[in-house]
Design a protein around this motif. Structure first.
Motif, PDB file in Angstrom:
ATOM      1  N   HIS A 125       2.592  10.932  -4.612  1.00  0.00           N
ATOM      2  CA  HIS A 125       3.409  10.127  -4.195  1.00  0.00           C
ATOM      3  C   HIS A 125       2.420   9.248  -2.985  1.00  0.00           C
ATOM      4  CE1 HIS A 125       6.220   7.495  -2.031  1.00  0.00           C
ATOM      5  NE2 HIS A 125       6.166   8.081  -0.698  1.00  0.00           N
ATOM      6  N   VAL A 126       2.159   7.925  -3.235  1.00  0.00           N
ATOM      7  CA  VAL A 126       1.095   7.328  -2.405  1.00  0.00           C
ATOM      8  C   VAL A 126       2.084   6.708  -1.242  1.00  0.00           C
ATOM      9  CG1 VAL A 126      -0.101   5.141  -2.046  1.00  0.00           C
ATOM     10  CG2 VAL A 126      -0.189   6.609  -4.342  1.00  0.00           C
ATOM     11  N   SER A 127       1.653   7.091   0.109  1.00  0.00           N
ATOM     12  CA  SER A 127       2.323   6.630   1.337  1.00  0.00           C
ATOM     13  C   SER A 127       1.376   5.583   1.812  1.00  0.00           C
ATOM     14  CB  SER A 127       2.522   7.735   2.260  1.00  0.00           C
ATOM     15  OG  SER A 127       1.351   8.359   2.409  1.00  0.00           O
ATOM     16  N   ARG A 128       0.334   5.191   1.673  1.00  0.00           N
ATOM     17  CA  ARG A 128      -0.464   4.276   2.374  1.00  0.00           C
ATOM     18  C   ARG A 128      -1.306   3.705   1.593  1.00  0.00           C
ATOM     19  NH1 ARG A 128      -4.518   3.085   6.176  1.00  0.00           N
ATOM     20  NH2 ARG A 128      -3.859   1.610   8.078  1.00  0.00           N
ATOM     21  N   LEU A 129      -1.703   2.340   1.517  1.00  0.00           N
ATOM     22  CA  LEU A 129      -2.831   1.699   0.856  1.00  0.00           C
ATOM     23  C   LEU A 129      -3.385   0.659   1.616  1.00  0.00           C
ATOM     24  CD1 LEU A 129      -4.269   2.023  -1.836  1.00  0.00           C
ATOM     25  CD2 LEU A 129      -2.988  -0.038  -2.693  1.00  0.00           C
ATOM     26  N   ALA A 130      -4.792   0.683   1.845  1.00  0.00           N
ATOM     27  CA  ALA A 130      -5.305  -0.333   2.894  1.00  0.00           C
ATOM     28  C   ALA A 130      -6.834  -0.686   2.392  1.00  0.00           C
ATOM     29  CB  ALA A 130      -5.326   0.096   4.264  1.00  0.00           C
ATOM     30  N   SER A 173      -0.561  -8.735  12.551  1.00  0.00           N
ATOM     31  CA  SER A 173       0.015  -9.789  12.383  1.00  0.00           C
ATOM     32  C   SER A 173       0.957  -9.286  10.790  1.00  0.00           C
ATOM     33  CB  SER A 173      -0.513 -11.192  11.805  1.00  0.00           C
ATOM     34  OG  SER A 173      -1.299 -11.527  12.932  1.00  0.00           O
ATOM     35  N   PRO A 174       2.206  -8.995  10.997  1.00  0.00           N
ATOM     36  CA  PRO A 174       2.952  -8.978   9.562  1.00  0.00           C
ATOM     37  C   PRO A 174       2.923 -10.387   8.587  1.00  0.00           C
ATOM     38  CG  PRO A 174       4.506  -9.322  11.255  1.00  0.00           C
ATOM     39  CD  PRO A 174       3.203  -9.377  11.967  1.00  0.00           C
ATOM     40  N   VAL A 175       2.566 -10.008   7.288  1.00  0.00           N
ATOM     41  CA  VAL A 175       2.795 -11.081   6.243  1.00  0.00           C
ATOM     42  C   VAL A 175       3.634 -10.704   5.154  1.00  0.00           C
ATOM     43  CG1 VAL A 175       1.532 -12.698   5.121  1.00  0.00           C
ATOM     44  CG2 VAL A 175       0.549 -12.130   7.248  1.00  0.00           C
ATOM     45  N   ASP A 176       4.675 -10.948   4.891  1.00  0.00           N
ATOM     46  CA  ASP A 176       5.420 -10.507   4.006  1.00  0.00           C
ATOM     47  C   ASP A 176       5.623  -8.949   3.914  1.00  0.00           C
ATOM     48  OD1 ASP A 176       5.790 -13.212   3.041  1.00  0.00           O
ATOM     49  OD2 ASP A 176       4.088 -13.178   1.736  1.00  0.00           O
ATOM     50  N   THR A 177       4.956  -8.393   2.970  1.00  0.00           N
ATOM     51  CA  THR A 177       5.094  -6.947   2.872  1.00  0.00           C
ATOM     52  C   THR A 177       3.997  -6.081   3.362  1.00  0.00           C
ATOM     53  OG1 THR A 177       4.311  -6.756   0.538  1.00  0.00           O
ATOM     54  CG2 THR A 177       6.744  -7.017   0.784  1.00  0.00           C
ATOM     55  N   ASP A 178       3.014  -6.967   3.864  1.00  0.00           N
ATOM     56  CA  ASP A 178       1.595  -6.518   4.269  1.00  0.00           C
ATOM     57  C   ASP A 178       1.363  -6.713   5.941  1.00  0.00           C
ATOM     58  OD1 ASP A 178       0.974  -5.867   1.669  1.00  0.00           O
ATOM     59  OD2 ASP A 178       0.145  -7.969   1.314  1.00  0.00           O
ATOM     60  N   LEU A 179       0.624  -5.902   6.414  1.00  0.00           N
ATOM     61  CA  LEU A 179       0.068  -5.944   7.762  1.00  0.00           C
ATOM     62  C   LEU A 179      -1.344  -6.321   7.865  1.00  0.00           C
ATOM     63  CD1 LEU A 179       1.767  -5.502  10.300  1.00  0.00           C
ATOM     64  CD2 LEU A 179       0.784  -2.963  10.451  1.00  0.00           C
ATOM     65  N   ASP A 208       4.858  -1.975   2.483  1.00  0.00           N
ATOM     66  CA  ASP A 208       6.022  -1.624   1.392  1.00  0.00           C
ATOM     67  C   ASP A 208       5.556  -0.557   0.466  1.00  0.00           C
ATOM     68  OD1 ASP A 208       8.146  -1.604  -0.288  1.00  0.00           O
ATOM     69  OD2 ASP A 208       7.689  -3.644  -1.401  1.00  0.00           O
ATOM     70  N   ILE A 209       5.948   0.543   1.022  1.00  0.00           N
ATOM     71  CA  ILE A 209       5.545   2.009   0.387  1.00  0.00           C
ATOM     72  C   ILE A 209       6.217   2.061  -0.880  1.00  0.00           C
ATOM     73  CG2 ILE A 209       5.662   4.427   0.821  1.00  0.00           C
ATOM     74  CD1 ILE A 209       5.359   4.074   3.598  1.00  0.00           C
ATOM     75  N   ALA A 210       7.511   1.620  -1.077  1.00  0.00           N
ATOM     76  CA  ALA A 210       8.152   1.611  -2.341  1.00  0.00           C
ATOM     77  C   ALA A 210       7.494   1.049  -3.580  1.00  0.00           C
ATOM     78  CB  ALA A 210       9.478   1.001  -2.125  1.00  0.00           C
ATOM     79  N   GLN A 211       6.601   0.158  -3.427  1.00  0.00           N
ATOM     80  CA  GLN A 211       6.018  -0.356  -4.621  1.00  0.00           C
ATOM     81  C   GLN A 211       4.778   0.390  -4.764  1.00  0.00           C
ATOM     82  OE1 GLN A 211       3.289  -3.698  -4.090  1.00  0.00           O
ATOM     83  NE2 GLN A 211       4.280  -4.141  -2.092  1.00  0.00           N
ATOM     84  N   LEU A 212       4.196   1.464  -4.059  1.00  0.00           N
ATOM     85  CA  LEU A 212       3.162   1.831  -4.535  1.00  0.00           C
ATOM     86  C   LEU A 212       3.175   3.200  -5.564  1.00  0.00           C
ATOM     87  CD1 LEU A 212       1.410   1.917  -0.763  1.00  0.00           C
ATOM     88  CD2 LEU A 212       1.127   0.742  -2.542  1.00  0.00           C
ATOM     89  N   THR A 213       2.817   2.863  -6.663  1.00  0.00           N
ATOM     90  CA  THR A 213       2.545   3.842  -7.646  1.00  0.00           C
ATOM     91  C   THR A 213       1.327   3.660  -8.230  1.00  0.00           C
ATOM     92  OG1 THR A 213       3.357   2.326  -9.495  1.00  0.00           O
ATOM     93  CG2 THR A 213       5.159   3.380  -8.248  1.00  0.00           C
ATOM     94  N   ASN A 214       0.733   4.723  -9.206  1.00  0.00           N
ATOM     95  CA  ASN A 214      -0.288   4.830  -9.599  1.00  0.00           C
ATOM     96  C   ASN A 214      -0.698   3.512 -10.364  1.00  0.00           C
ATOM     97  OD1 ASN A 214      -2.702   6.267  -9.654  1.00  0.00           O
ATOM     98  ND2 ASN A 214      -2.336   7.085 -11.502  1.00  0.00           N
TER      99      ASN A 214
END
Length: 245
Positions: A125-130, A173-179, A208-214
């Motif tokens: 489960h991916v919880s953070r991507l940057a 700055s928040p932009v849509d689903t990103d920071l 948006d953690i929910a969208q993070l899949t492999n």
């Protein structure tokens, strides 16, 4: 905003892709790291150190002592490619050091290593991507106004002395689903006889953690990169970009 385009001499000192995850390792962690290193990688331990600060209220000596020092993962240096991979049981950070070539090469190499790692983690489960780009902008001295080079330069009220040899500006700055996190900094040690070296650090995080899949990692990384580019070319003037074209 200046138009987005490829800079042949981009001022990138380090480009990073970071992924935080959870799951169950199905194989020995050190064995997986050795496979990732292959014949080209140089492995060393990553350590985490905790410190204990003791303050004497009677005016005596203040002590700052390490309380623990533990291995938390592995660092793999691919010296020929100028790349670094840091792996923990819940973290993956891939770095491309200068000279920077292209985003396509960075994401291809990071994905290749991630694929080799992720097949060894069950219930992933991916919880953070940057992504993060650390740029260093060399401004030729002398100059009279930071606004010649940055569209969001440090500002001193006009009734005060205008000399400046140190600053730190950080915006989130928040932009849509990103920071988007932007840091601009200059320290006295970065000022030389012929130039001032300004660190221009851009980090874009998927919130948006929910969208993070492999399967969504690469499309998400590409979106983060597009946001990074928008920030980069919005903050720098054409005069600055001309230095790196």
């Amino acid at each position: 905003m200046s138009p987005v385009r490829h800079l042949h001499n981009a001022p990138v000192k380090e480009a990073l892709i970071e992924c935080q995850f959870s799951g169950i390792w199905s194989r020995d962690f050190s064995e997986v790291c050795s496979e990732l290193a292959g014949s080209q990688g140089r492995i060393s331990d990553l350590f985490e150190t905790s410190f204990l600060l003791t303050v004497n209220n009677d005016g005596g000596e203040t002590k700052f002592d390490p309380s623990s020092n533990s291995r938390v993962g592995k660092r793999i240096d691919f010296d020929a490619a100028r790349q670094v991979l840091q792996i923990q049981r819940t973290g993956f950070t891939f770095s491309q050091l200068e000279p920077y070539g292209s985003w396509e090469k960075v994401v291809e190499d990071a994905r290749r290593l991630w694929d080799k790692l992720s097949i060894n983690v069950r219930e992933l489960h991916v919880s953070r991507l940057a992504i993060r780009y650390i740029n260093v902008i060399d401004l030729p001295l002398p100059f009279s106004d930071f606004n010649e080079y940055f569209t969001a330069a440090p500002h001193i009220p006009p009734n005060l002395p205008q000399g400046l040899n140190q600053f730190l500006i950080r915006t989130v700055s928040p932009v849509d689903t990103d920071l988007i996190v932007v840091t601009q900094s200059l320290s006295p040690g970065d000022i030389h006889a012929d130039k001032a070296r300004v660190v221009f650090d851009i980090e874009v995080v998927c919130a948006d953690i929910a969208q993070l899949t492999n399967s969504t990692l690469i499309p998400t990384l590409n979106r983060l990169r597009d946001r990074k580019n928008a920030v980069f070319f919005s903050y720098l003037t054409e005069k600055t970009l001309e230095m790196y074209k």
